[in-house]
Design an enzyme around this catalytic site. Structure first.
Site, PDB file in Angstrom:
ATOM      1  N   HIS A   1      25.477  42.770  44.952  1.00 51.48           N
ATOM      2  CA  HIS A   1      26.729  43.315  44.415  1.00 51.48           C
ATOM      3  C   HIS A   1      26.887  44.727  44.970  1.00 51.48           C
ATOM      4  O   HIS A   1      25.957  45.543  44.860  1.00 51.48           O
ATOM      5  CB  HIS A   1      26.646  43.327  42.888  1.00 51.48           C
TER       6      HIS A   1
ATOM      7  N   ARG B   1      36.933  48.747  40.792  1.00 50.15           N
ATOM      8  CA  ARG B   1      37.584  48.802  42.116  1.00 50.15           C
ATOM      9  C   ARG B   1      38.916  48.071  42.091  1.00 50.15           C
ATOM     10  O   ARG B   1      39.859  48.448  42.763  1.00 50.15           O
ATOM     11  CB  ARG B   1      36.665  48.195  43.180  1.00 50.15           C
TER      12      ARG B   1
HETATM   13  O1  MEZ Z   1      31.148  37.549  38.514  1.00 54.71           O
HETATM   14  C1  MEZ Z   1      30.558  38.615  38.553  1.00 54.71           C
HETATM   15  O2  MEZ Z   1      29.544  38.778  39.218  1.00 54.71           O
HETATM   16  C2  MEZ Z   1      31.132  39.787  37.832  1.00 54.71           C
HETATM   17  C3  MEZ Z   1      32.231  39.515  36.890  1.00 54.71           C
HETATM   18  C4  MEZ Z   1      30.664  41.006  38.108  1.00 54.71           C
HETATM   19  C5  MEZ Z   1      31.359  42.286  37.890  1.00 54.71           C
HETATM   20  O3  MEZ Z   1      31.463  43.060  38.837  1.00 54.71           O
HETATM   21  O4  MEZ Z   1      31.834  42.582  36.798  1.00 54.71           O
END
Ligand code: MEZ
Length: 525
Positions: A312, A332
């Protein structure tokens, strides 16, 4: 750090006017291939045994897949301590959904979980659940966005099922009591996510996963589904003829093994963030050690896309105790910008996660990152811009979780940018399933993050909260239907003999025992 933070404040006014287009496809591919951790060759090795022999995956996972069971072949009696029609393993969103569905169809369900019901990655999902429900959107659009986002390696049937059954799955969630945020006019509020062509994320502020799990947990308890907490799975049982017939659990209190005989088994053991692949920090909970993967693999299930993981883009890089914590993509999607040490933007923040993560890593590798005192690198996420673009109080009202998490370290995200770096968030691949959630091992169903194929090589935001519901329900339904048609089967560990034979032939002498259950910095159980 302070100087470059000042640069973020100084450049905010000019940056807010900037328009960044999405990268042309070839440029995007090249960015990902150069900087995304999935393409770091030395992080990978070839599997030498099992259904995916010859395929490659990261060292951390390969070691577990080629690991030995904690169960000694001669030492354990397989006389069952408990029986069930359907044994569900995993107490997160997928497991709870599967258990509720199987129970609603009349199956005798036993739900076993490593920690407590609800201790899972589901509760850590912040930004929303993705579903095509607005009049100018459609499951076809949702499909195309997710297929492009997954680099067209998604299993088309699984993906089609996900997007087509999404609206009904969300209706089910609302029927059982999930509250999503509404607009002033009473309509469900939708926001955008990276790689999406329409706003299609339903949310509960930035606590979406927690809200889902709260409701599912209530339902499991209200339905009085048999629950075994602190009882992780350590091995599957088979009947020696290619059918799954139960599992061995470990009681974390007294350390005894418990043999459960079941007509069908649903694995919903979640992801692998706590393997800290390539040394990355993680947004995952402590139990996310991918326990389902090695046991299913040893029992003969095939994996798919086991070589791809989601980093992420925005995990906290500072303060140190928060390292790896998810800083939701939703920030974002309402305007928070990524800014390097020079005060410059460097990517459209709504590119898919793999591209954004790669761009952040590039900035840091090329000397435009910011170093923390503990040696981490990162770039800035300019959160205060969100209030400027959307109105004062937007951050406080829509992101109370983020505000609270940072406030514990005296950081006010309404006023100052935060330092972020990619964090290991999700396993894109996993156990191969068919549309009913059944693996290649007959009678072994899988749901949630332990599966592979739905999301291709890169999952879009909010598609996992949808997947645990759609495929949790499907697995629950199919496993209970199958259980109705069959009798209990023999309990054996013949699959382990076969697997060990394969290891011997391949010359593998593994020092590793799997599943690992907890990361190695947690006191051993
Ligand atoms: O689906 C995801 O990983 C999620 C909702 C993450 C996020 O950035 O909030």
């Amino acid at each position: 750090m302070e100087n470059s933070k000042e640069r973020v404040n100084k450049t905010r006014e000019t940056r807010r006017q900037e328009v960044w287009s999405l990268l042309p496809p070839l440029e995007k591919e090249s960015l990902i291939h150069q900087y995304h951790p999935d393409y770091k060759k030395e992080a990978y090795r070839t599997l030498r045994v099992g259904q995916n022999c010859g395929d490659s995956t990261v060292h951390e996972l390969a070691n577990l897949l080629e690991g030995r069971s904690p169960i000694g072949l001669e030492e354990i009696s397989l006389t069952p301590h408990a029986q069930a029609d359907v044994l569900v393993i995993g107490g997160g969103g997928a497991g709870a959904t599967a258990a509720l569905t199987a129970h609603s169809m009349g199956a005798d369900v036993l739900l076993a979980t490593k920690l407590r019901l609800g201790d899972a990655n589901t509760v850590m999902a912040e930004g929303g659940i993705q579903v095509a429900i607005s009049p100018d959107d459609s499951p076809v659009r949702h499909y195309l966005d997710s297929y492009r986002g997954g680099h067209m390696e998604n299993d088309p049937v699984l993906l089609r099922t996900l997007v087509e059954e999404g609206p009904e799955a969300v209706k089910w969630l609302m029927d059982i009591g999930v509250h999503f945020d509404m607009e002033q006019n009473g309509k469900l509020s939708l926001r955008a996510g990276g790689g999406g062509s329409k706003p299609r994320l339903l949310r509960c502020m930035d606590y979406t996963g927690l809200e889902l799990m709260r409701t599912l947990k209530d339902c499991v308890q209200n339905e009085k589904i048999r629950l075994l907490e602190y009882s992780p799975v350590v091995e599957l049982l088979t009947d020696g003829e290619g059918n799954c017939s139960g599992a061995i659990l470990k009681n974390l209190d007294n350390k005894n093994y418990m043999v459960v005989q079941a007509k069908t088994v649903i694995l919903a053991t979640g992801g692998i963030g706590r393997l800290h692949i390539q040394g990355f920090p993680t947004s995952n909970h402590y139990g996310a050690t991918g326990d389902g993967l090695p046991i299913a693999y040893r029992a003969g299930a095939k994996l798919t896309l086991q070589d791809t993981f989601q980093y992420h883009p925005t995990g906290a890089a500072y303060p140190e105790p928060m390292a790896g914590t998810l800083v939701t993509e939703a920030l974002r999607s309402v305007g928070a910008q990524l800014v390097n040490a020079k005060g410059e933007r460097f990517i459209n923040e709504m590119e898919t996660r793999d591209a954004v993560a790669a761009a952040i890593i590039r900035e840091c590798q090329q000397g435009r990152g910011i170093k923390t005192s503990s040696g981490r690198s990162g770039v800035w996420l300019d959160i205060p811009l969100v209030d400027i673009l959307n109105g004062a109080e937007t951050i406080a009202q829509r992101f109370p979780n983020m505000v609270r998490q940072y406030s514990r370290y005296k950081i006010d995200i309404r006023k100052e940018p935060v330092l972020i770096y990619p964090t290991l968030h999700y396993q894109n691949g996993g156990i191969k399933i068919n549309v009913n959630g059944e693996s290649d091992l007959h009678g072994l169903f899988v749901a949630g993050e332990a599966t592979g194929g739905i999301h291709g090589r890169n999952r879009l935001m909010g598609n996992s909260l949808l997947d645990i519901i759609v495929f949790g329900r499907r697995a629950g339904r199919a496993a209970s239907e199958r259980a109705r048609q069959i009798a209990v089967k023999e309990l054996t560990l013949k699959h382990l003999h076969v697997f060990y034979e394969g290891m011997k032939k391949a010359g593998i002498v593994s020092p590793c025992v799997s599943p690992m259950l907890f990361p190695d910095y947690v006191e051993k159980t």
